[in-house]
Design an enzyme around this catalytic site. Structure first.
Site, PDB file in Angstrom:
ATOM      1  N   LYS A 223       1.003  -0.859   0.014  1.00  0.00           N
ATOM      2  CA  LYS A 223      -0.369   0.078   0.135  1.00  0.00           C
ATOM      3  C   LYS A 223       0.840   1.145  -0.338  1.00  0.00           C
ATOM      4  CE  LYS A 223      -4.541  -1.666   0.294  1.00  0.00           C
ATOM      5  NZ  LYS A 223      -4.857  -1.775   1.472  1.00  0.00           N
TER       6      LYS A 223
ATOM      7  N   GLN B 101      -1.872 -12.459  10.534  1.00  0.00           N
ATOM      8  CA  GLN B 101      -1.719 -12.326   9.162  1.00  0.00           C
ATOM      9  C   GLN B 101       0.190 -11.681   7.811  1.00  0.00           C
ATOM     10  OE1 GLN B 101      -3.860  -8.595  10.001  1.00  0.00           O
ATOM     11  NE2 GLN B 101      -2.554  -7.091   9.401  1.00  0.00           N
TER      12      GLN B 101
ATOM     13  N   ASP C  63      -3.213  -6.105   0.709  1.00  0.00           N
ATOM     14  CA  ASP C  63      -1.393  -6.766   0.437  1.00  0.00           C
ATOM     15  C   ASP C  63      -1.126  -7.527   1.624  1.00  0.00           C
ATOM     16  OD1 ASP C  63      -3.176  -4.488   2.618  1.00  0.00           O
ATOM     17  OD2 ASP C  63      -1.385  -3.747   3.198  1.00  0.00           O
TER      18      ASP C  63
ATOM     19  N   ASP D  11      -3.822  -7.480  17.497  1.00  0.00           N
ATOM     20  CA  ASP D  11      -4.218  -7.035  16.689  1.00  0.00           C
ATOM     21  C   ASP D  11      -4.828  -7.703  15.965  1.00  0.00           C
ATOM     22  OD1 ASP D  11      -3.405  -5.010  14.809  1.00  0.00           O
ATOM     23  OD2 ASP D  11      -4.633  -6.646  12.950  1.00  0.00           O
ATOM     24  N   ASN D  12      -6.333  -7.017  15.869  1.00  0.00           N
ATOM     25  CA  ASN D  12      -7.484  -7.864  15.704  1.00  0.00           C
ATOM     26  C   ASN D  12      -8.021  -9.637  15.676  1.00  0.00           C
ATOM     27  OD1 ASN D  12      -8.882  -5.706  14.821  1.00  0.00           O
ATOM     28  ND2 ASN D  12      -7.642  -6.574  12.345  1.00  0.00           N
TER      29      ASN D  12
ATOM     30  N   GLU E 246      -6.226  -6.280  20.934  1.00  0.00           N
ATOM     31  CA  GLU E 246      -6.585  -4.490  20.310  1.00  0.00           C
ATOM     32  C   GLU E 246      -7.826  -5.415  19.564  1.00  0.00           C
ATOM     33  OE1 GLU E 246      -6.863  -2.517  16.515  1.00  0.00           O
ATOM     34  OE2 GLU E 246      -6.407  -4.916  16.811  1.00  0.00           O
TER      35      GLU E 246
ATOM     36  N   LYS F  88       1.281   5.133   9.133  1.00  0.00           N
ATOM     37  CA  LYS F  88       1.147   3.558   9.597  1.00  0.00           C
ATOM     38  C   LYS F  88       2.021   2.990   7.318  1.00  0.00           C
ATOM     39  CE  LYS F  88      -2.505   0.458   9.828  1.00  0.00           C
ATOM     40  NZ  LYS F  88      -4.000   0.143  10.052  1.00  0.00           N
ATOM     41  N   TYR F  89       1.908   4.427   6.701  1.00  0.00           N
ATOM     42  CA  TYR F  89       2.170   4.140   4.810  1.00  0.00           C
ATOM     43  C   TYR F  89       3.244   5.412   4.739  1.00  0.00           C
ATOM     44  CZ  TYR F  89      -2.999   1.924   5.636  1.00  0.00           C
ATOM     45  OH  TYR F  89      -3.544   1.336   6.001  1.00  0.00           O
TER      46      TYR F  89
END
EC number: 2.4.99.16
Lengths: 651, 651
Positions: free
Chosen positions: B251, B311, B346, B382-383, B411, B522-523
């Site tokens: 990304k 992930q 991604d 995360d998640n 989270e 983040k990007y």
């Protein structure tokens, strides 16, 4: 430690779903929830898994002894809370549980719909969906036919449309494999017959039913009494023990230590050379006479309840047949029952901890089964709180698995948690503290406890106004209004209640300073004039008749108190589940004249499928009607005339 | 059916005792209660059996892997309710349970005392009592010696007196057999280290720590930043993922679908040819550099928390090594993560339902164990709510059985029951809705939920004021008083809270209309002036310093709101368990000036072993003192100066 070679382990307890906060439940499923046959049971649970998948859930239930589950889909309400209702159609012990699983096809369908909305290409998704169809092989033929038809249509057209048909979603819900189905613990449920919840009890000593002074009454005398009892509107006729009475250490009149010649002894000193718990006291008659009595009861719609007291007179046959069931003292003498410093020399308790306890447990169960075989289906158990909890749990289960129509009433007057424990482990009904609750605040507080959660799911109160052991202080004045007030309270607050004979004659002579009857018929034969002037039999008949005519009065946990601005008047509403029958009750707790406002608030009555506010009320005893004005009623009670007002609400 | 030959059966579930309504407990013992080492645990239960016997009960506990139980006697309080307190002295997974049994000798002794009082002969009773002594053979030597001594004395004198000695009652309590001991279910308990309950978190992206614009930050740059972060008073330094970042479908800035040359990609697209979850992004440095960072953190009392996101980027090594862990679409292409209609090209999610799921579960656990071996003991996951619940339950258990000091923060921003489910199954801490709660009523309602039962026994909130993904609307105005109010709320309402770097600089530029940061790091790589004028670092330092100095602020569930008559001021009290430290807090939720009454009511402070009402308060930030008059304080808040008042209460 070589981690990569470690074996993959699953967590035994963990399914894909969390199924939590199930309702109804008692002590995490340790004890059964109680319901009556035909009563719908609303089940709720929190159900969730990870992710955004579409999930489905079902309520499943079966009788304990059955193999096949019945099923009903659970419906999502809000915030991961699901519900369904089921209505067991037979009496007996059930189990129920909740199953949850992922609806793979519905998840796919939901995703495709969102993608179509966003204008995305779903060619590959359609292929994936068709792939799910090819794996479907469960469910009924009809569902599978739909799956095949829609699959064919997709293959012919190449369009996703046929895969999104609502009937396909439903068919796949049935046909696809439920790979991650998670089942909750199995929860027990007892479905009783209607009498477990609703009934008016009349307690009497069969030996007091003779019409000849001093003569021992018989079952034949009892038969002669049935029309009178039935006419008062009672449903259950409860007999104190009918077995042979011990002669050794027999108690005399007024519980004196020495019986005089001719004293009949206490029927609770069970057993003599004529037999024990499965025998009939010869002076009452024969087993055949008892059968004749049962038959006569049926004709007038009365059901017999027997008294079970797990205790033996010193001459009970078991003491010779099973000496190992009884404890002896260091000098070889019998260990009589005692609750120090009280001694009960006419009674020996079997020892539940003896080495041969297994045969004792079986023998006690077989006593019940013997009387069930004679046709008795209700047992009032004397002092169950002094015998092991696990014995009762086992025995009641043993009996009800064979005879699910048998009911047990626990006569335990002890600490609240022990009383509730007996109800949880299986007693169908329980005695209560009502007998001593006289103040408005304590009556309402106690009823709120019994009709609230979790008690309402396992504790069925049986409100006795008096018992052979209890002549409460408030009755000792012998005031008719008080007797009327008490029977009206018992009969309308609780759908199951009882009186001990003599109450209808306003008997009230105590042993001075005690809440006990003087010259108790527990120790002597009594002959009464059952039509003695001043009796309140017509009043009891009227109350029982109102109970029978109004389904709202045939439940207890539907009780809702209303706010009466008089500290000595309690008022409440009861509604039948369908709201077609609504009863309003006001009862005076003091002898003075009362005038007060009875607010009807938001009470509704269902009539012709429509719910309406209350427009008028009809007095259940007099038939008088009053219109409702300003949302309530201005009422007057003159307790000397009648301490209770019972109204049916009219729309 | 020949009833008499039927075999005696016991009810599997039924012991002699009912042990009910145990506290604390979560979902009937399905999930562990959480406590911190050194915290006393008060246990309660209803315990009863039939009859009038004297009973005894004990609380027993042990670490899961230990064999021997520790024991503490339970004390009867009232109405069959018993209690005891225990304090586990190590961290780790425990089980506890309740045992109850009949004290046969105490029962005998009680009966004899009643008989003596009533003047009855107890010769036989004495013999029976002595018989009990001869059977005693358990317990310690000291107790047995007392038993033998008193028995001898009885045999010599023939008097009951020696059998009634209180020390004999205690010795027999230990020495006699416990024939009917009933044990409750074993209930799980997790004892964590202190950091599980209390800590200030600072979240940052390590690659943004360079001081040269456009240059990728390194672990060495992070080391340079540590003094600044430590000086603000933070305890935990939480890094977003530090692993190699995928190049396929990377990304670009502001989450654009196409990365430009030089765009660093999202650190949540984990894995590239340089390695996966157990590798370090080369531009951050080497594993050795990471070790150096951990060492440097220790010197300034900071602990590193790593971010675990299950992930993979499409070029994560696992896709080649374990192609069976990942789903492919019908055309053979990779199935990227999606939440229709959103797509995450991604990222690829491993398939927890694949045939080789066992090796996947083990590999994910081994990632955690790898970082634990490097010295990391806190993981922010995360998640977690999009991966199987039972995976987390298994994984956390696997890790904590080896390393009970490892903590996991969930989270999950999702539905309340799923968030609570993750906390129940084992996450040490959880994110919350605090980030969006701004109104007084909703803040107080939410905190009452989190600090009430049963939540307080399993849900440890970590209040983040912002995150890389969440720039809440109320911060978008960039008003300093609001940033101060939010950090004061988070840091005082919850004993664990966090800020995401940039908050201290009042960063507040959103993507228009969204609660997201514009130009999110983040990007892209960001370089900041950490001492930018207008920063609120001194304020954060002061708040964190107050937290460290006041044990009352190191707990969450001790929260008690007070009634402030201002809809935009929330006020509360926190007390340390021993009451020696009591803090009163008032925080403004709107920018206008507030004057209000802060009632101190019955708040007490313990000083020198004595509890006294609050006489004065000391401002924790300014040191100013105010005397308490009329049982409270008249307070003023000018939010532009400081929206929060923090007081220590003085006796």
């Amino acid at each position: 430690m070589n981690r990569s070679t470690q074996v993959f382990q699953t967590v035994a307890a963990g399914g894909a779903f969390h199924i939590e906060d199930i309702f109804p439940i008692i002590d995490s499923g340790r004890f059964p929830v109680k319901r009556v046959v035909g009563e719908p049971i609303e089940v709720w649970a929190d159900i969730y898994r990870d992710g955004h998948e579409v999930i489905a859930a079902a309520l499943i239930w079966r009788r304990e002894q059955d193999q096949d589950w019945q099923r009903a889909p659970l419906r999502h309400v809000v915030n991961d809370r699901w519900t369904a209702t089921f209505t067991p159609d037979q009496i007996g012990r059930y189990v129920y549980a909740i199953e949850a699983w992922t609806d793979e096809f519905a998840t796919w369908r939901h995703g495709v719909e969102l993608k179509l909305k966003a204008g995305q290409d779903v060619t590959l998704d359609a292929l994936e969906g068709a792939g799910l169809l090819t794996k479907a092989q469960h469910g009924g033929a009809e569902a599978l036919a739909i799956v095949h038809r829609q699959c064919d249509e997709y293959l012919q057209t190449g369009e996703v449309g046929p895969l999104l048909a609502p009937e396909l979603r439903d068919a796949m819900g049935e046909s696809q494999a439920r790979l991650d189905v998670t089942r909750s613990a199995l929860l027990p449920l007892m479905i009783d017959r209607e009498r477990a919840r609703n009934g008016a009890w009349y307690e009497m000593m069969p030996r007091s039913q003779s019409t000849v002074p001093g003569q021992h009454g018989t079952f034949r005398d009892c038969i002669a009494r049935l029309p009178d009892i039935a006419a008062m509107g009672f449903d259950v006729l409860y007999f104190t023990p009918i077995h042979p009475i011990g002669r050794v250490n027999r108690k005399g009149r007024n519980n004196s230590l020495k019986a005089e010649a001719g004293d009949p002894g206490s029927p609770y000193a069970i057993g003599a050379e004529e037999g024990g718990h499965d025998a009939v006291h010869p002076e009452l008659g024969t087993l055949d006479d008892f059968h004749a009595l049962l038959k006569a009861c049926k004709l007038v719609n009365l059901e017999i309840a027997l008294d079970i007291a797990v205790q033996c007179s010193p001459d009970h046959p078991w003491l010779k047949q099973h000496p190992d069931w009884f404890k002896r003292r260091p000098d070889g003498s019998m260990k009589y029952a005692e609750n120090p410093p009280k001694k009960y020399e006419d009674i020996v308790n079997p020892d539940f901890t003896c080495e041969d306890a297994g045969s004792l447990w079986n023998a006690l169960r077989d006593v019940i089964l013997f009387w069930v075989d004679q046709g008795v289906k209700i047992f009032r158990v004397d002092n169950p709180h002094t015998k092991p909890l696990r014995f009762w749990e086992w025995m009641i289960r043993e009996v009800q698995l064979r005879h699910p129509d048998v009911l047990f009433l626990a006569e335990a007057f002890t600490r609240p948690k022990l009383m509730k424990g007996l109800a949880k482990l299986g007693f169908s009904q329980s005695y209560t503290y009502f007998t001593w609750r006289t103040q408005k605040w304590e009556i309402e507080e106690y009823l709120r406890e019994l009709t609230g959660y979790p008690e309402r799911n396992f504790y069925r109160p049986n409100f006795f106004v008096n018992t052979p052991d209890i002549l409460p202080f408030h009755l000792q004045g012998g005031e008719p209004w008080m007797f009327r007030s008490r029977v009206a309270l018992a009969a309308t607050l609780s759908s199951t209640y009882g009186i001990y004979s003599g109450f209808e004659l306003l008997e009230h002579e105590p042993i001075p300073g005690k809440e006990e009857y003087l010259d108790s018929e527990k120790y002597e034969i009594r002959v009464r004039d059952w039509d003695k002037p001043g009796n309140i039999k017509p009043y009891i008949r009227a109350i029982n008749s109102a109970r029978r005519a109004n389904p709202a009065l045939q439940q207890t946990s539907n009780l809702r108190f209303v706010d009466i601005q008089d500290a000595n008047v309690t008022g409440f509403i009861k509604q039948s589940p369908d709201l077609s029958n609504v009863v309003a009750v006001a009862i005076a707790l003091s002898r003075d004249f009362h005038e007060f406002w009875f607010p009807l608030g938001d009470v509704q009555v269902e009539i012709g499928g429509e719910r309406r506010p209350v427009a008028a009320v009809e007095n259940l005893l007099t038939g008088e009607r009053h219109a409702v004005e300003w949302g309530g009623l201005n009422l007057r009670i003159d307790p000397q005339r009648d301490p209770a007002l019972l109204f049916r609400c009219l729309a």
